[in-house]
Design a protein around this motif. Structure first.
Motif, mmCIF file in Angstrom:
data_model
loop_
_atom_site.group_PDB
_atom_site.id
_atom_site.type_symbol
_atom_site.label_atom_id
_atom_site.label_comp_id
_atom_site.label_asym_id
_atom_site.label_seq_id
_atom_site.Cartn_x
_atom_site.Cartn_y
_atom_site.Cartn_z
ATOM 1 N N ILE A 160 0.837 -1.206 0.000
ATOM 2 C CA ILE A 160 0.000 0.000 0.000
ATOM 3 C C ILE A 160 0.869 1.252 0.000
ATOM 4 N N ASP A 161 1.893 1.281 0.840
ATOM 5 C CA ASP A 161 2.773 2.453 0.916
ATOM 6 C C ASP A 161 3.486 2.699 -0.411
ATOM 7 N N ALA A 162 3.959 1.631 -1.050
ATOM 8 C CA ALA A 162 4.658 1.778 -2.325
ATOM 9 C C ALA A 162 3.722 2.276 -3.416
ATOM 10 N N MET A 163 2.474 1.788 -3.427
ATOM 11 C CA MET A 163 1.489 2.257 -4.404
ATOM 12 C C MET A 163 1.156 3.724 -4.172
ATOM 13 N N LYS A 164 1.033 4.114 -2.905
ATOM 14 C CA LYS A 164 0.734 5.518 -2.578
ATOM 15 C C LYS A 164 1.835 6.444 -3.078
ATOM 16 N N LYS A 165 3.064 5.998 -2.956
ATOM 17 C CA LYS A 165 4.205 6.814 -3.358
ATOM 18 C C LYS A 165 4.148 7.153 -4.844
ATOM 19 N N LEU A 166 3.526 6.279 -5.624
ATOM 20 C CA LEU A 166 3.452 6.471 -7.074
ATOM 21 C C LEU A 166 2.103 7.014 -7.537
ATOM 22 N N ALA A 167 1.279 7.410 -6.575
ATOM 23 C CA ALA A 167 -0.115 7.755 -6.876
ATOM 24 C C ALA A 167 -0.276 8.925 -7.831
ATOM 25 N N ASN A 168 0.621 9.885 -7.810
ATOM 26 C CA ASN A 168 0.457 11.089 -8.631
ATOM 27 C C ASN A 168 1.183 11.032 -9.966
ATOM 28 N N SER A 169 1.729 9.875 -10.282
ATOM 29 C CA SER A 169 2.447 9.743 -11.551
ATOM 30 C C SER A 169 1.466 9.486 -12.697
ATOM 31 N N GLU A 170 1.992 9.547 -13.898
ATOM 32 C CA GLU A 170 1.177 9.282 -15.098
ATOM 33 C C GLU A 170 1.079 7.788 -15.395
ATOM 34 N N ILE A 171 1.710 7.006 -14.569
ATOM 35 C CA ILE A 171 1.772 5.571 -14.808
ATOM 36 C C ILE A 171 0.441 4.906 -14.456
#
Length: 351
Positions: free
Chosen positions: A99-110
């Motif tokens: 969950i933490d790793a997904m949150k870290k990437l939440a604002n990317s275009e990926i």
């Protein structure tokens, strides 16, 4: 209502996987057509399931996949620059590191996709697209049905990506679905053969001091899930290795206490596996094999099924799930009794 056991969930796998396949929507999705470079975040049995499905996914969907342990990735990892898709896998949906790793990437275009068995879980709140594993909530901590469901869902997602890229036409889609149906239809037979194999080797497994499984190709994932299941349930030193990796040092610890499992499918690597098994037989307590082929050798669990290597983990994991449960039970371990009950709350490994 009776308390569910690990064995109950193993016995549900054929029905559950049949439902998953029958319910799956293979229609084209323009977002998935853009998938080329994928990072998967998963830990524990979810990681092992991803490793089991990785080769099938890459071949069918024409993508490149990197699988990362989410805690390490979150603190030390670096995303490959061409990554266009992140897939987070957590059966419970409560894995804090994922969950933490997904949150870290939440604002990317990926593009972000989550696979979970609980669409209301914390991880389902942190991704653009949530894929329900479609197998219900598994209440036993030693996951079995959920592992197999994750492998199948990743394979089906790969097929959907192939359809979306116009690389899989209706004829090929029909062939793939038929092959998967045939594989799933063999699950009960595999359970029956695994039970008979356990009964022939009960004393050996009950008294075993160290268990090691060796696999190649997609069944490296099977070997790693063997490690997880035996460690969790049998609670004796257990480890799973990629075939060649075992030859680069780990074999040096082999002694009479070791029980070695070789996981085999017809492949260019099978002869190397057989040569290693023949060599190690002199130095360990027992060499056992689990193979998709037919065998009359009492130390070989021959499933006697025709299955492509990339899909073989769907069947080859089942003997190890069953052997883990039955060996633990034979040793008098009560798997319904929780141990380290405060572990998750103290270490905050799950939300």
């Amino acid at each position: 209502m009776a308390t569910m056991t690990m064995l109950d969930y193993i016995n549900q796998e054929q029905e559950a996987l049949t439902k998953i396949l029958n319910d799956y929507d293979f229609s084209s999705d323009f977002k998935l057509a853009k998938m080329h470079t994928v990072t998967i975040l998963a830990t524990g049995s979810s990681y092992n399931a991803c490793l089991s499905a990785k080769i099938a996914f890459e071949e069918i969907a024409d993508v490149s996949i990197t699988i990362e342990e989410p805690y390490n990735f979150n603190h030390y990892g670096r995303l490959i620059k061409s990554t266009d898709t992140i897939i987070g896998v957590s059966q419970s949906g409560k894995s804090a590191s994922t969950i933490d790793a997904m949150k870290k990437l939440a604002n990317s275009e990926i593009q972000q996709i989550v696979l979970t068995s609980d669409e209301k879980s914390p991880i389902a709140q942190v991704a653009d697209q949530v894929i329900d594993l479609n197998m219900g909530i598994e209440t036993v901590g030693f996951v079995t049905k959920g592992f197999s469901a994750t492998v199948l869902q990743l394979i089906l997602l790969a097929i959907k990506v192939g359809v979306s890229k116009a690389q899989i036409d209706e004829g090929r889609l029909k062939e793939l679905k038929q092959e998967l149906h045939e594989i799933i239809s063999n699950i009960q037979s595999v359970i029956d053969k695994s039970n008979a194999f356990f009964e022939n080797h009960e004393q050996l497994l009950k008294l075993g001091g160290r268990f090691v499984a060796l696999g190649y190709g997609p069944n490296w994932g099977t070997a790693k899930e063997f490690e997880t299941k035996f460690t969790e349930t049998v609670r004796r030193p257990s480890q799973g290795f990629e075939l060649e990796a075992y030859m680069h040092g780990p074999y040096l610890e082999a002694d009479w206490e070791h029980t070695l499992f070789f996981i085999e499918t017809p492949s260019s690597n099978q002869a190397r596996s057989q040569a290693l098994a023949d060599y190690m037989n002199e130095y360990v307590g027992t060499v056992l094999k689990v193979t998709t082929e037919k065998s009359s050798d009492q130390n070989v669990l021959g499933l006697d099924v025709s299955v492509s290597e990339i899909f073989s983990p769907l069947l080859l994991i089942i003997p190890f799930q069953l052997l883990a449960y039955r060996t633990a039970t034979a040793k008098g371990i009560d798997l319904s009794k929780r141990i380290f009950d405060d572990f998750d709350s103290v270490l905050k490994s799950k939300i």
